[in-house]
Design an enzyme around this catalytic site. Structure first.
Site, short mmCIF file in Angstrom:
data_model
loop_
_atom_site.label_atom_id
_atom_site.label_comp_id
_atom_site.label_asym_id
_atom_site.label_seq_id
_atom_site.Cartn_x
_atom_site.Cartn_y
_atom_site.Cartn_z
N ASP A 263 29.20 6.17 23.98
CA ASP A 263 29.51 5.62 22.66
C ASP A 263 30.29 6.69 21.90
O ASP A 263 29.97 7.89 22.00
CB ASP A 263 28.22 5.31 21.88
CG ASP A 263 27.62 3.95 22.22
OD1 ASP A 263 28.07 3.30 23.19
OD2 ASP A 263 26.68 3.54 21.50
N ASP B 164 25.25 11.60 15.03
CA ASP B 164 25.51 11.76 13.60
C ASP B 164 24.31 11.57 12.67
O ASP B 164 24.46 11.50 11.45
CB ASP B 164 26.69 10.88 13.14
CG ASP B 164 26.54 9.42 13.49
OD1 ASP B 164 25.53 9.06 14.13
OD2 ASP B 164 27.43 8.62 13.14
N HIS C 170 23.39 8.60 19.41
CA HIS C 170 24.44 9.03 18.47
C HIS C 170 24.07 10.36 17.81
O HIS C 170 22.96 10.56 17.35
CB HIS C 170 24.74 7.95 17.43
CG HIS C 170 25.09 6.64 18.10
ND1 HIS C 170 24.88 5.43 17.50
CD2 HIS C 170 25.61 6.39 19.33
CE1 HIS C 170 25.27 4.46 18.34
NE2 HIS C 170 25.72 5.02 19.45
N ASP D 73 30.58 3.69 16.34
CA ASP D 73 30.02 3.65 17.70
C ASP D 73 31.13 3.41 18.72
O ASP D 73 31.04 3.88 19.85
CB ASP D 73 28.99 2.52 17.84
CG ASP D 73 27.79 2.72 16.95
OD1 ASP D 73 27.78 3.70 16.20
OD2 ASP D 73 26.87 1.88 17.00
N CYS E 142 27.99 5.99 10.29
CA CYS E 142 28.01 4.99 11.38
C CYS E 142 28.96 3.83 11.05
O CYS E 142 29.62 3.30 11.94
CB CYS E 142 26.64 4.38 11.58
SG CYS E 142 25.31 5.53 11.88
N1 ABU Z 1 23.59 5.57 14.91
C1 ABU Z 1 22.91 6.72 14.46
C2 ABU Z 1 21.42 6.52 14.53
C3 ABU Z 1 20.72 7.77 14.75
C4 ABU Z 1 19.26 7.71 14.41
O1 ABU Z 1 18.70 6.63 14.32
O2 ABU Z 1 18.64 8.75 14.21
#
Ligand code: ABU
Length: 379
Positions: free
Chosen positions: A202, A252, A250, A112, A357
């Site tokens: 982030d 990813d 995010h 992050d 993450c």
């Molecule tokens: N930090 C990635 C979280 C993404 C999601 O909860 O889908």
């Protein structure tokens, strides 16, 4: 002193070149953070009703750290050097001249905060007051890399003020009173909690594909933050993207590169920017829907979705680490030609996310390449 890579410590341009050095976060003392304009946890069924805050239970923390340590050990077994951050007392209140925040958060999701682009490690602005000081956990490592590597560029994006001007007033109160359809309509208009008062982003909203960086607009990253990144990386092409999701945070667990020519997309979160599909098609990339996740909701006390199933760490173009319980995702990646290393990680997810993450790249072999020589006008 690093002798392994001719004195170079920091080098990573994408998510798939052979990985040699990485940071893996720690779960120690992670908090359900005190409410703040950017985020308000409401987990009454697990003892954290709206307005309350405190440490995640010790037993959960222990299990999470076991999984993080085991992941670090697996990576080391693959010949990858692993560094770890130094946790702070995250239960302490923090303040700047502008505000006081009753608690911090933690240092499990290194991704992050730290964005590695080539020989540069950039500390993101972050947009939560509880995460304003998180960079301190990584400073011992960054100081060392900077000493050891004469070519490392160490940068920190402008520390944000995070005053009331940075947040839409009563955003979460209004959000909770909306229907799902209304939430989605607002998301389509990129109408989330952040204003455009100052650049905010982030690092985990950035997908690294060599010369092309795809930056997700989200609840943590505003347009000014994307513009700041564009100006900061003038030799890169910055593509702002956003996906259909009511509260994105995010990139990813939404859009994940696997190797040149191949990326995974979350089928629940189609891209709302037409240029993305066109750019990938033009350059002979395949975008594949990821497999169904093993879970149908977040882990208890987790702010991350079940789509952490696709939050994998690629070790090289043939090897990928995937959460051990994600059997459908594992099968799909095997089918796509990968050797899959299964890593138990579900108990770590409440501390900040999935495998990707929890990591930040330090060194991958390779150079900056152009994987998208045919560009799309205006994207
Ligand atoms: N930090 C990635 C979280 C993404 C999601 O909860 O889908």
């Amino acid at each position: 002193m690093f002798a392994e890579h001719g004195g170079t410590v920091v080098n990573s341009w994408n998510e798939w070149d052979p990985l040699k050095h990485i940071i893996v976060g720690r779960a120690d003392d992670t908090m359900v953070q005190a409410p703040e304009p950017a985020v308000q946890r409401d987990w009454s069924e697990y003892g954290f009703a709206l307005g309350t805050y405190g440490r995640l239970p010790k037993q959960m923390e222990q299990k999470a750290n076991e999984q993080l340590d085991n992941f670090a050990m697996i990576l080391e077994g693959e010949g990858i050097r692993v560094d770890r951050p130094t946790p702070l007392d995250f239960s302490q209140p923090v303040q700047t001249p502008d505000w006081k925040q009753e608690s911090m958060f933690g240092c499990m999701p290194a991704r992050d905060l730290l964005l590695t682009v080539g020989n540069e490690m950039l500390e993101a602005t972050m947009s939560y007051r509880s995460r304003w000081f998180e960079y301190l956990c990584y400073r011992p490592l960054l100081e060392q890399y900077f000493k050891d590597d004469p070519n490392m560029r160490w940068a920190a994006a402008p520390k944000p003020r995070l005053t009331e001007r940075s947040y839409k007033k009563d955003y979460w109160k209004n959000f909770d009173n909306m229907s799902y359809e209304e939430q989605i309509e607002r998301a389509k208009a990129r109408d989330w909690v952040l204003t455009e008062a100052e650049p905010l982003f982030d690092a985990a909203d950035v997908g690294r594909f060599g010369k092309d960086l795809f930056v997700q607009a989200s609840t943590a990253t505003n347009a000014a933050g994307i513009d700041w990144l564009r100006r900061h990386f003038p030799d890169h092409r910055i593509h702002p993207v956003h996906f259909l999701e009511e509260s994105p945070v995010h990139i990813d667990a939404t859009f994940v590169p696997l190797r040149p020519g191949l990326a995974l997309i979350n089928p629940d979160r189609p891209c709302l920017v037409p240029g993305l599909k066109e750019l990938f098609e033009k350059n002979d990339w395949q975008i594949v829907d990821c497999a169904e996740p093993a879970h149908n909701k977040n882990a208890p006390l987790s702010f991350c979705s079940q789509w952490l199933s696709m939050n994998c760490v690629v070790l090289d173009t043939e090897t990928v680490c995937v959460e051990a319980g994600e059997t459908a995702q594992i099968k799909q990646l095997e089918h796509l030609g990968f050797d899959v290393i299964s890593v138990p990680f579900w108990d770590a997810s409440p501390f900040g996310g999935g495998l990707h993450c929890s990591t930040a790249d330090v060194y991958r072999e390779g150079t900056c390449k152009d994987y998208f020589p045919k560009q799309v006008e205006g994207f």
